[in-house]
Design an enzyme around this catalytic site. Structure first.
Site, short mmCIF file in Angstrom:
data_model
loop_
_atom_site.label_atom_id
_atom_site.label_comp_id
_atom_site.label_asym_id
_atom_site.label_seq_id
_atom_site.Cartn_x
_atom_site.Cartn_y
_atom_site.Cartn_z
N SER A 186 93.84 66.51 -17.24
CA SER A 186 92.73 66.62 -18.17
C SER A 186 92.30 68.07 -18.28
O SER A 186 92.67 68.91 -17.47
CB SER A 186 91.55 65.79 -17.69
OG SER A 186 91.04 66.36 -16.51
N THR A 205 85.49 71.69 -19.61
CA THR A 205 84.90 72.89 -20.20
C THR A 205 85.32 74.15 -19.43
O THR A 205 85.53 75.18 -20.02
CB THR A 205 83.38 72.77 -20.19
OG1 THR A 205 83.04 71.49 -20.70
CG2 THR A 205 82.75 73.83 -21.06
N SER A 211 87.72 74.17 -16.77
CA SER A 211 88.93 74.12 -15.95
C SER A 211 89.92 73.10 -16.50
O SER A 211 89.57 72.27 -17.32
CB SER A 211 88.56 73.73 -14.53
OG SER A 211 87.88 72.49 -14.55
N ASP A 236 77.81 70.81 -15.84
CA ASP A 236 78.50 70.01 -16.85
C ASP A 236 78.54 68.54 -16.47
O ASP A 236 79.59 67.98 -16.19
CB ASP A 236 79.93 70.58 -17.01
CG ASP A 236 80.64 70.03 -18.24
OD1 ASP A 236 79.97 69.39 -19.07
OD2 ASP A 236 81.86 70.23 -18.35
#
Ligand SMILES: *[C@@H]1O[C@H](CO)[C@@H](O)[C@H](O)[C@H]1NC(C)=O
Ligand SMILES: *[C@@H]1O[C@H](CO)[C@@H](O)[C@H](O)[C@H]1NC(C)=O
Ligand SMILES: *[C@@H]1O[C@H](CO)[C@@H](O)[C@H](O)[C@H]1NC(C)=O
Ligand SMILES: *[C@@H]1O[C@H](CO)[C@@H](O)[C@H](O)[C@H]1NC(C)=O
Ligand SMILES: *[C@@H]1O[C@H](CO)[C@@H](O)[C@H](O)[C@H]1NC(C)=O
Ligand SMILES: *[C@@H]1O[C@H](CO)[C@@H](O)[C@H](O)[C@H]1NC(C)=O
Ligand SMILES: *[C@@H]1O[C@H](CO)[C@@H](O)[C@H](O)[C@H]1NC(C)=O
Ligand SMILES: *[C@@H]1O[C@H](CO)[C@@H](O)[C@H](O)[C@H]1NC(C)=O
Length: 906
Positions: A633, A636, A638, A752
């Site tokens: 995946s 934002t 990484s 986040d």
């Protein structure tokens, strides 16, 4: 048990007669030490201690040398003070903590003491001042606080004192002036205040003085360099003012001078010409004035010269051309005038020439193109008023060509297509005429930006540009381009930002996502463009009325103006990330071309979990991240990869995208933070297993959880064939809430919070991820502050738009959005909500639309049983207060968890 052995050893010591051979005393001490430190590689037979690894004895069987660096030692080192003959003690890079034992002060023969890279806290014990034989003291990279004890002034044999990277405060003590033998004095990365005392300048043997990253004020003492042989002086990031004393330079011994980020004024002294051995001169971000002395040409060893963001003036000194080893010349953001000296073309080693933000005029001299190794040419924001010579791309290594904001004229030569390594081409805001050369389409590497905006370009857009499939930003706005936008541009699949506005374009906008997702403003001010996002080509609306109708249909704007701010921010961040990545890729490709092995240079790494140490291989981890197929995946901050170790262990590896170049300087701080994170013990936090720092990037290793993220489970449940029932959802909500409440309890604000950052273990126990990011991205450093406010769309509290700061109430808002997702099974941002709506607004406005809870809650769950429905309504109430638009009205996370528990119990 341990206490027993220590007591026993002390007993043995005290029961020795004064004439007893010291050997048996050392044996007792070593026995105690073996147990206390849990050294497993020492044989059980204590009488063998002189042959133990890391131990050296003299002929009397007394331990003289103890070298136990990097052995993961913990425990109490007090018994070392019984080894009276010890001369050399190295316990660096272990996990020793607590206070440094003052009893070490009894080791009167000690000459070398290295306790660096541990977790020692409290203040430096004044008793260390008793170590009269000490020649080297290294306490760097610990957590020591308080002042530097003036008792250290008794260490009159000391040649090296290293207190770097601690939390020391107060002034550099006057008393230390007696340390006349000092050759190295290192105090950087602390909180030291006050002036640099002039006794430092009187240390005749001093070769190295580092005091960067402190809070030092006042002037650099005038006597610096007068009496000493100073070779390396680094004082960057302090509050120093006044001039650079000429004395520093007059001895001519200086090799490295770094004074960046202070408030120094005055000029760069002429005496700099004496420093034949100076290789590194960095004086950027000060208030320096005057011109660069012509003696600069005498510095034949000069490799880096960085003097950006000062008030230097005059013309750029052609003498730089004599510094044949010069690799970086950065004179940006000063007041330099005149032309760019053609002599600089002699600098065959030059890789970066940065002169942006000055008042330079005239042509770009052709001679410059002899700099065959140039990879960055930044002439932007000057008054260059010539044309672009067609020889430009003789510099075949060029990656960054930044010529924007000048008065350049003439045509863009078709030879630009020979710059095949270009990553970024900035030519905006000049007076370029003619057509866009189709050859630009040959620059397949072009990815950061192609910006030709605000020029006088005319003619068609070449279809060849469609081959630029890596390009992220394209700006052709404010020219006189005509014809249609060629449908071949659909090939530019990576575009995030496009701008064709204010040209004379007409016809249909090619149907490809990047175009259709752009706002109307990207195409406005043309003769007549039609098709999404403008009005449909066959539509009844006239072309001129290309108002905002189409625009408002678009997902991106539904959320209102606050979010547009963040979209811009995200584009900037993306661009930054890309640049970073490209530099790496470019570096790797350069390396492979020149036949150098591409295996990554691993700078540091550690595994925090003892039982996994053998199973983790850093190089395999890094290599796995180079394979796209391992990607799990992308968040934002990484990208996450699945890593299978040669040992069979499966981990996930999170590659931080926006590590800036300071990572190498900040490494030790970073490692400390990571180790701190690894110790944050909470069932609902994803703790790092370990980390690897390599090249300019960092990789965080975690356990691999095959159940994926909450977002995947909630929103892709068709695929996974699994539907989360309500009790499971509620316990996930409670677990995630507890994790977040714990973070707030230890004063960590998450950057986040989103359902994509909540992972689920084999038992669907939630784990909050990306916690390290909040600590690793230092918001005081440029790039991070941009990323720090970004977060994920739909989870960003409205106040971030103007405060630009992450807060605990902000986290509560984002958590409220996660609750709403759990209740509704809907995405936080979805076109289905209608104009100007996101999930939060849609839920808050439900009653005004006259909708019943069933129309909000996931009816597949709320209709199953009365008790489920009741609990869901209870959680909905909590979610509504969490997402209140006024931060002060949102409850604390602790309270949120309490309320969720109440719902569950009733
Ligand atoms: C320990 O080592 C000493 C000398 O090396 C030896 O004399 C003694 O027998 C050993 N003791 C044991 C228990 O092995
Ligand atoms: C270490 O051991 C010494 C001697 O037994 C004791 O005085 C001291 O308090 C201990 N220190 C710590 C941090 O446990
Ligand atoms: C501590 O300082 C000494 C003297 O400068 C040096 O030899 C030693 O390598 C340093 N220790 C570490 C772990 O860098
Ligand atoms: C430094 O040395 C000079 C000349 O030897 C002397 O006048 C001055 O007092 C000394 N300063 C300090 C702080 O020791
Ligand atoms: C430099 O700054 C100091 C105060 O910080 C001021 O007193 C001095 O006049 C300045 N010198 C110059 C040359 O501007
Ligand atoms: C610097 O170089 C010039 C000529 O290249 C020479 O005349 C001058 O003496 C040199 N200065 C020093 C300090 O060596
Ligand atoms: C320039 O760099 C090379 C390679 O690093 C070095 O061998 C040489 O001595 C340097 N030249 C000067 C004048 O310092
Ligand atoms: C560039 O500007 C300078 C100074 O304004 C002027 O003297 C010169 O003629 C200009 N060159 C061109 C090619 O316009």
């Amino acid at each position: 048990m341990n206490g027993f052995w220590v007591v026993l050893s002390l007993f043995l010591l005290l029961s020795e007669t004064p004439n007893a051979i010291t050997g048996s005393v050392d044996q007792a001490a070593m026995a105690a030490l073996q147990i206390e430190l849990g050294v497993t590689f020492w044989t059980p037979n204590v009488s063998d201690y002189c042959s133990w690894t890391g131990v050296s004895c003299n002929s009397d069987q007394s331990v003289e040398k103890l070298k136990l660096s990097g052995q993961q030692l913990t425990g109490n080192i007090s018994s070392i003070s019984l080894l009276k003959s010890l001369k050399f003690l190295d316990l660096s890079s272990n996990y020793l903590n607590g206070q440094i034992p003052s009893a070490l002060g009894f080791l009167s023969d000690l000459e070398f003491l290295d306790l660096s890279g541990n977790k020692f806290t409290n203040s430096v014990p004044p008793e260390l001042g008793n170590l009269r034989s000490l020649r080297s003291l290294n306490l760097s990279n610990n957590l020591l606080n308080g002042g530097i004890p003036s008792e250290l002034s008794s260490l009159n044999q000391l040649e090296s004192l290293n207190l770097n990277q601690n939390r020391l405060t107060g002034e550099i003590p006057e008393d230390l002036r007696g340390l006349e033998k000092l050759q190295e004095l290192q105090l950087s990365g602390n909180g030291l205040e006050g002036q640099i005392p002039s006794w430092v300048g009187n240390l005749t043997n001093l070769k190295l003085f580092l005091a960067y990253e402190n809070k030092l004020t006042g002037k650099i003492p005038e006597n610096f360099g007068l009496f000493s042989e100073l070779r390396i002086l680094n004082l960057h990031s302090n509050h120093l003012e006044g001039p650079i004393p000429a004395s520093i330079l007059s001895s001519g011994k200086l090799e490295v001078l770094i004074l960046t980020l202070n408030q120094l004024n005055g000029s760069l002294p002429e005496a700099v010409e004496n420093c034949k051995g100076l290789s590194n001169l960095r004086i950027g971000n000060n208030k320096l004035v005057g011109s660069i002395p012509s003696g600069i040409g005498n510095l034949t060893s000069l490799t880096y010269f960085e003097a950006d963001s000062n008030y230097f003036s005059g013309s750029i000194n052609p003498e730089f051309a004599k510094c044949s080893n010069l690799t970086l010349l950065n004179l940006a953001s000063n007041g330099f005038t005149g032309t760019l000296p053609p002599e600089l073309g002699n600098l065959l080693n030059l890789q970066e020439l940065i002169v942006s933000g000055n008042s330079l005029i005239g042509d770009i001299p052709k001679a410059i193109f002899k700099c065959k190794n140039l990879s960055k040419l930044d002439l932007s924001s000057n008054r260059f008023n010539g044309t672009i010579p067609k020889e430009l791309c003789d510099m075949s290594r060029l990656q960054y060509l930044l010529l924007d904001q000048n008065s350049l004229r003439g045509e863009i030569p078709s030879e630009i297509g020979n710059c095949v390594r270009l990553l970024e081409l900035q030519m905006g805001s000049n007076y370029f005429t003619g057509e866009i050369p189709p050859e630009i389409g040959r620059i397949k590497n072009l990815q950061i930006a192609l910006n030709l905006s605000f020029n006088h370009l005319h003619g068609p857009i070449p279809p060849d540009l469609g081959r630029l499939d890596k390009l992220v930003m394209l700006d052709f706005s404010n020219n006189q381009l005509s014809g249609s936008i060629p449908s071949e541009l659909k090939g530019m699949v990576s575009l995030i930002y496009v701008n064709f506005s204010n040209n004379q374009l007409s016809g249909q906008i090619p149907s490809s996502k990047p175009f259709q997702k752009s706002p109307v403003s990207s195409f406005a001010g043309n003769k007549g463009l039609c098709g999404e996002p403008m009005t449909s080509c066959s539509g009844t609306l006239s072309h001129e009325s290309n108002n905002h109708r189409g625009y408002y249909k678009k997902v991106l704007v539904v959320i209102g103006s606050a979010l547009t701010v963040f979209i811009t921010v995200t584009v900037v961040v993306l661009l930054f990330m890309l640049r970073e990545k490209q530099e790496m890729v470019a570096a790797a490709s350069l390396a492979s071309e020149s036949g150098i092995s591409t295996s990554p240079l691993i700078i540091a790494g550690n595994v925090f979990i003892e039982s996994l140490k053998q199973a983790v291989d850093f190089e395999s981890a890094v290599k796995a991240t180079l394979k796209e197929s391992n990607k799990l995946s992308s968040g934002t901050f990484s990208t996450v990869y699945k890593v299978i170790m040669p040992s069979g262990l499966v981990l996930s590896a999170r590659r931080l995208k926006s590590m800036d170049k300071t990572v190498t300087h900040q490494q030790s701080k970073m490692i400390r933070e990571l180790e701190r994170m690894a110790k944050l013990c909470h069932d609902n936090l994803m703790r790092p297993v370990g980390f690897v720092i390599y090249d300019d990037a960092a990789l965080l290793l975690h356990h691999y959880w095959p159940n994926g993220t909450l977002a995947q489970l909630l929103h892709n449940n068709v695929e996974s064939g699994f539907e989360l029932d309500w009790p499971r959802r509620l316990s996930i909500a409670i677990g995630a809430g507890e994790g977040l409440a714990f973070l707030h309890h230890v004063a960590i604000i998450h950057l986040d919070i989103s359902s994509g950052n909540i992972l689920l273990d084999g038992n669907f126990n939630p784990l909050i991820g990306e916690i390290e990011i909040s600590k690793l991205l230092d918001p005081s450093r440029g790039t991070a502050s941009i990323s720090a406010v970004a977060g994920s769309f739909g989870y960003i509290p409205p106040e971030y738009a103007y405060t630009m700061q992450v807060t605990a109430p902000g986290n509560v808002y984002s958590f409220g959005v996660v609750l709403l997702e759990i209740l509704t099974s809907r995405l936080p941002v979805d076109e289905a909500f209608g104009e100007g709506m996101d999930l939060v607004k849609w839920v808050h406005n439900a009653s005004s639309r006259g909708e019943t809870p069933e129309q909000i809650l996931d009816s597949r769950l709320s209709t199953v049983s009365f008790s489920w429905r009741k609990q869901m309504l209870g959680v909905l109430k909590i979610a509504l207060v969490c997402t209140d638009s006024t931060p002060a009205k949102r409850p604390k996370m602790k309270k949120v968890v309490e309320m969720l528990h109440e719902v569950k119990q009733n």
